[in-house]
Design an enzyme around this catalytic site. Structure first.
Site, PDB file in Angstrom:
ATOM      1  N   ASP A  25      35.624  -6.945  19.451  1.00  0.00           N
ATOM      2  CA  ASP A  25      34.951  -6.512  20.697  1.00  0.00           C
ATOM      3  C   ASP A  25      33.430  -6.419  20.655  1.00  0.00           C
ATOM      4  O   ASP A  25      32.841  -5.494  21.239  1.00  0.00           O
ATOM      5  CB  ASP A  25      35.517  -5.152  21.146  1.00  0.00           C
ATOM      6  CG  ASP A  25      36.992  -5.219  21.506  1.00  0.00           C
ATOM      7  OD1 ASP A  25      37.578  -6.307  21.418  1.00  0.00           O
ATOM      8  OD2 ASP A  25      37.558  -4.173  21.876  1.00  0.00           O
ATOM      9  N   GLU A  73      37.898  -7.094  24.665  1.00  0.00           N
ATOM     10  CA  GLU A  73      38.731  -6.255  25.530  1.00  0.00           C
ATOM     11  C   GLU A  73      38.381  -6.607  26.975  1.00  0.00           C
ATOM     12  O   GLU A  73      37.212  -6.538  27.371  1.00  0.00           O
ATOM     13  CB  GLU A  73      38.456  -4.765  25.264  1.00  0.00           C
ATOM     14  CG  GLU A  73      39.326  -3.837  26.122  1.00  0.00           C
ATOM     15  CD  GLU A  73      39.083  -2.350  25.832  1.00  0.00           C
ATOM     16  OE1 GLU A  73      38.437  -2.015  24.826  1.00  0.00           O
ATOM     17  OE2 GLU A  73      39.546  -1.536  26.645  1.00  0.00           O
ATOM     18  N   LYS A 130      42.238  -9.247  24.852  1.00  0.00           N
ATOM     19  CA  LYS A 130      43.223  -8.156  24.748  1.00  0.00           C
ATOM     20  C   LYS A 130      43.027  -7.145  25.875  1.00  0.00           C
ATOM     21  O   LYS A 130      41.905  -6.718  26.142  1.00  0.00           O
ATOM     22  CB  LYS A 130      43.139  -7.482  23.375  1.00  0.00           C
ATOM     23  CG  LYS A 130      41.812  -6.818  23.062  1.00  0.00           C
ATOM     24  CD  LYS A 130      41.828  -6.304  21.626  1.00  0.00           C
ATOM     25  CE  LYS A 130      40.572  -5.547  21.268  1.00  0.00           C
ATOM     26  NZ  LYS A 130      40.329  -4.338  22.041  1.00  0.00           N
ATOM     27  N   THR A 159      34.720  -0.264  18.783  1.00  0.00           N
ATOM     28  CA  THR A 159      34.125   0.860  18.112  1.00  0.00           C
ATOM     29  C   THR A 159      35.088   1.308  17.015  1.00  0.00           C
ATOM     30  O   THR A 159      36.300   1.131  17.137  1.00  0.00           O
ATOM     31  CB  THR A 159      33.863   2.047  19.082  1.00  0.00           C
ATOM     32  OG1 THR A 159      35.106   2.468  19.673  1.00  0.00           O
ATOM     33  CG2 THR A 159      32.896   1.679  20.169  1.00  0.00           C
ATOM     34  N   CYS A 163      38.930   0.744  19.188  1.00  0.00           N
ATOM     35  CA  CYS A 163      39.623  -0.545  19.080  1.00  0.00           C
ATOM     36  C   CYS A 163      39.775  -1.034  17.646  1.00  0.00           C
ATOM     37  O   CYS A 163      40.758  -1.702  17.319  1.00  0.00           O
ATOM     38  CB  CYS A 163      38.902  -1.574  19.943  1.00  0.00           C
ATOM     39  SG  CYS A 163      39.101  -1.202  21.698  1.00  0.00           S
TER      40      CYS A 163
HETATM   41  C1  C5J Z   1      36.530  -0.478  21.987  1.00  0.00           C
HETATM   42  C2  C5J Z   1      36.459   1.191  23.726  1.00  0.00           C
HETATM   43  N1  C5J Z   1      36.314  -1.768  21.809  1.00  0.00           N
HETATM   44  N2  C5J Z   1      35.736   2.024  22.992  1.00  0.00           N
HETATM   45  N3  C5J Z   1      36.763  -0.045  23.270  1.00  0.00           N
HETATM   46  O1  C5J Z   1      36.485   0.311  21.077  1.00  0.00           O
HETATM   47  O2  C5J Z   1      36.835   1.519  24.825  1.00  0.00           O
END
Ligand code: C5J
Length: 232
Positions: A25, A73, A130, A159, A163
């Site tokens: 992501d 995402e 995803k 993060t 994710c």
């Molecule tokens: C990810 C989020 N990629 N923090 N998404 O961690 O919503």
């Protein structure tokens, strides 16, 4: 066999099965102002610090012909894959699907949903779209890994506690040997990043291993990809 010096103990890379670098992501929605991360009230500039380290890893894995898989995402434009609960969560001024400065928030194909230019995938590299936090939920990632005999995943991206950790736990339950690169993952909350690293390697590596990018790159020097492992 190659050995990566790691915590809680050495991480072994076999030569009989494959390994992939999985970058989670690194999309504008989480790293730039005006995206989903900022809409939830986060200081998105914190995440930029890992970009040079990720570029180093990406270049090294490409050089070794090890698959570099990225994820984003995002949701379909009709939001049919976005549970209303996810859309409402946080009560943010900009919700998933709303128009924002980088296009519709967290919608596939919008400018904000693209991977940052510094880490742009090559046309032949896989990007897994995803709808959830974990990269295995409602995607073809597991099929892809099985088809290409990949058993070992080097994880990075953002993060850490959302994710990245969700994906690592999903992978761990599916039998993958996972290593999280400490300085190639970041969180909006430094204490959550540290807690995640500690959780992953606690209890003898209950979720997997952690190592620095330098340790990963040093270990990879002695490893050669099995010839059949390429992901397109
Ligand atoms: C990810 C989020 N990629 N923090 N998404 O961690 O919503």
């Amino acid at each position: 066999m190659a050995v990566i010096s790691a915590q809680p103990y050495d991480y072994l890379l076999p030569t009989s099965t494959g390994v992939a670098l999985v970058i989670i992501d690194m999309q504008r929605d989480f790293l730039e102002p005006g995206g989903f991360g900022a809409a939830l009230g986060n200081d998105v500039t914190r995440l930029q610090a890992i970009v040079p380290t990720l570029q180093r890893l990406q270049a090294a894995f490409r050089h070794l012909h090890v698959p570099v898989i990225q994820t984003v995402e995002g949701h379909r434009p009709d939001l049919s894959d976005c549970p209303p609960a996810k859309r409402q969560r946080g009560n943010a001024p900009l919700k998933i699907g709303d128009p924002g400065p980088m296009g519709r928030i967290l919608v596939l194909g919008e400018p904000g949903n693209s991977i940052i230019p510094e880490l742009a995938p090559r046309p032949e590299e896989t990007v897994v779209e995803k709808p959830g936090k974990g990269a295995f939920y409602n995607t073809n990632l597991e099929f892809l890994l099985k088809t290409h005999n990949i058993s070992h995943l080097i994880l990075a991206g953002v993060t850490t506690e959302v994710c990245v950790q969700t994906t690592m736990r999903e992978a761990n339950d599916r039998g993958y040997e996972c290593l999280l690169v400490e300085d190639a993952t970041e969180s909006y909350f430094p204490e959550f990043k540290q807690a995640t690293l500690a959780m992953v390697r606690a209890q003898g590596g209950i979720v997997g291993w952690t190592a620095t990018a330098d340790q990963v790159l040093a270990g990879l020097q002695t490893w050669h990809a099995p010839p059949q492992v390429t992901v397109h």
